[in-house]
Design a protein around this motif. Structure first.
Motif, mmCIF file in Angstrom:
data_model
loop_
_atom_site.group_PDB
_atom_site.id
_atom_site.type_symbol
_atom_site.label_atom_id
_atom_site.label_comp_id
_atom_site.label_asym_id
_atom_site.label_seq_id
_atom_site.Cartn_x
_atom_site.Cartn_y
_atom_site.Cartn_z
ATOM 1 N N TRP A 1 0.758 -1.359 -0.099
ATOM 2 C CA TRP A 1 -0.038 0.091 -0.218
ATOM 3 C C TRP A 1 0.982 1.316 0.178
ATOM 4 O O TRP A 1 2.118 1.429 0.626
ATOM 5 C CB TRP A 1 -0.787 0.016 1.272
ATOM 6 C CG TRP A 1 -2.054 -0.882 0.971
ATOM 7 C CD1 TRP A 1 -2.194 -2.177 1.410
ATOM 8 C CD2 TRP A 1 -3.300 -0.685 0.653
ATOM 9 N NE1 TRP A 1 -3.226 -2.692 1.103
ATOM 10 C CE2 TRP A 1 -3.989 -1.977 0.379
ATOM 11 C CE3 TRP A 1 -3.710 0.478 -0.110
ATOM 12 C CZ2 TRP A 1 -5.330 -1.750 0.089
ATOM 13 C CZ3 TRP A 1 -5.288 0.440 -0.516
ATOM 14 C CH2 TRP A 1 -5.979 -0.566 -0.481
ATOM 15 N N LEU B 1 3.788 2.335 2.336
ATOM 16 C CA LEU B 1 3.338 2.670 3.615
ATOM 17 C C LEU B 1 3.604 1.294 4.217
ATOM 18 O O LEU B 1 4.111 1.171 5.254
ATOM 19 C CB LEU B 1 1.863 2.984 3.821
ATOM 20 C CG LEU B 1 1.501 4.329 2.982
ATOM 21 C CD1 LEU B 1 0.010 4.360 3.053
ATOM 22 C CD2 LEU B 1 1.930 5.417 4.120
ATOM 23 N N ASP C 1 0.329 12.048 -2.542
ATOM 24 C CA ASP C 1 -0.319 13.402 -2.668
ATOM 25 C C ASP C 1 -0.379 14.044 -3.771
ATOM 26 O O ASP C 1 0.436 13.836 -4.924
ATOM 27 C CB ASP C 1 0.303 14.411 -1.597
ATOM 28 C CG ASP C 1 0.073 13.616 -0.112
ATOM 29 O OD1 ASP C 1 0.976 12.801 0.393
ATOM 30 O OD2 ASP C 1 -0.877 13.854 0.407
ATOM 31 N N ARG D 1 0.628 5.624 -0.430
ATOM 32 C CA ARG D 1 0.136 6.981 -0.188
ATOM 33 C C ARG D 1 0.724 7.964 -1.428
ATOM 34 O O ARG D 1 1.802 8.133 -1.497
ATOM 35 C CB ARG D 1 0.265 7.769 1.156
ATOM 36 C CG ARG D 1 -0.286 9.356 0.994
ATOM 37 C CD ARG D 1 0.193 9.582 2.606
ATOM 38 N NE ARG D 1 -0.320 11.107 2.522
ATOM 39 C CZ ARG D 1 -1.117 11.877 3.442
ATOM 40 N NH1 ARG D 1 -1.390 11.183 4.677
ATOM 41 N NH2 ARG D 1 -1.297 13.125 3.096
ATOM 42 N N ASP E 1 -4.810 12.835 6.714
ATOM 43 C CA ASP E 1 -4.678 11.382 6.142
ATOM 44 C C ASP E 1 -5.196 11.801 4.600
ATOM 45 O O ASP E 1 -5.315 10.826 3.873
ATOM 46 C CB ASP E 1 -5.490 10.429 6.841
ATOM 47 C CG ASP E 1 -4.926 10.316 8.210
ATOM 48 O OD1 ASP E 1 -5.676 10.055 9.104
ATOM 49 O OD2 ASP E 1 -3.676 10.226 8.051
ATOM 50 N N ALA F 1 -5.600 11.934 1.054
ATOM 51 C CA ALA F 1 -4.613 11.626 -0.201
ATOM 52 C C ALA F 1 -5.128 10.375 -0.991
ATOM 53 O O ALA F 1 -6.251 10.021 -0.714
ATOM 54 C CB ALA F 1 -3.395 11.208 0.243
ATOM 55 N N TYR G 1 -4.882 6.590 -2.070
ATOM 56 C CA TYR G 1 -4.097 5.451 -1.724
ATOM 57 C C TYR G 1 -4.152 4.451 -2.604
ATOM 58 O O TYR G 1 -5.109 4.014 -3.289
ATOM 59 C CB TYR G 1 -4.941 4.971 -0.168
ATOM 60 C CG TYR G 1 -4.264 5.914 0.746
ATOM 61 C CD1 TYR G 1 -5.306 7.096 0.935
ATOM 62 C CD2 TYR G 1 -3.261 5.635 1.492
ATOM 63 C CE1 TYR G 1 -4.942 7.813 2.118
ATOM 64 C CE2 TYR G 1 -3.183 6.719 2.755
ATOM 65 C CZ TYR G 1 -3.968 7.466 2.804
ATOM 66 O OH TYR G 1 -3.845 8.578 3.827
#
Lengths: 112, 113
Positions: free
Chosen positions: A35, A47, A39, A37, A84, A86, A88
């Protein structure tokens, strides 16, 4: 051919709640599931990684489950915060890094 | 610690012009290196990967090429850009193939006009 789906393109939740994102796949038997993340305008950030023989992994407020029978991974963020928010991405990978493929991503918005 | 550098951050190029994007990794040796492209609102598409100097594997036949002249340097090139080459280009590295997280650079936003 391999296919990865992430439950929804966008998900809105209230601050403090648990966000749950889903990654489903077909025609694949991955050794690893990852996983990330991402932005806006930035590269993805790693992650968590979970192996095919692991059911669950945790890191601070993050929890990942991996069900190879259902061909599904769930990604949870507890006590979610606006920071948080973002996109994913889940990604699948074979034993030796072959067939590494990203899902389309879910854009999470945590509302204050 | 390991770091990955990618430049330039943004680039506007006319159709038919050449392209050279550079990526370097510091703090590690013999990394596996990757070039990805992400079109607006789309997923990540693997373009090239390299497991060593001079070793390049192409995932998608296209107008682009890649080279790895040094252990920690990965270059994405084109002789003549097309409008369809516009996108967000990302370099990434991983220490091992299988079971290692990928570290991405900050990306290059390429607009072909």
């Amino acid at each position: 051919s391999q296919k990865i789906e992430q439950n929804s393109e966008a998900l809105n939740i209230q601050e403090g709640k648990t966000a749950t994102l889903t990654c489903n796949y077909t025609n694949y038997s991955p050794a690893y599931l990852q996983w990330y993340r991402q932005d806006p305008g930035r590269g993805p950030v790693f992650l968590l990684l979970i192996r095919e023989n692991e059911k669950e992994k945790r890191k601070e407020r993050l929890k990942v489950t991996f069900d190879t029978t259902l061909k599904q991974s769930l990604f949870h963020i507890t006590a979610s915060q606006p920071a948080d928010s973002a996109t994913y991405l889940c990604a699948l990978e074979g034993n030796y890094g072959q067939n590494f493929v990203f899902g389309p991503g879910t854009r999470l918005s945590v509302l204050p | 610690s390991q770091t990955i550098h990618q430049w330039p951050a943004t680039l506007v190029q006319p159709v038919g012009s050449p392209l050279s994007l550079e990526c370097t990794v510091e703090g590690t040796s013999n990394p596996n290196l990757y070039w990805y492209r992400q079109a607006a609102g789309r997923g990540l598409q693997l373009l090239f990967y390299s497991v060593g100097i001079g070793q390049i594997s192409s995932e998608v036949p296209q107008n682009l090429s890649a080279s790895r002249p040094q252990d920690r340097q990965f270059i994405l090139s084109s002789k003549k850009l097309l409008l369809s080459d516009s996108g967000f280009y990302l370099c990434a590295w991983t220490r091992q193939q299988g079971g290692g997280g990928y570290t991405f650079g900050s990306g290059t936003r390429l607009t072909v006009v």
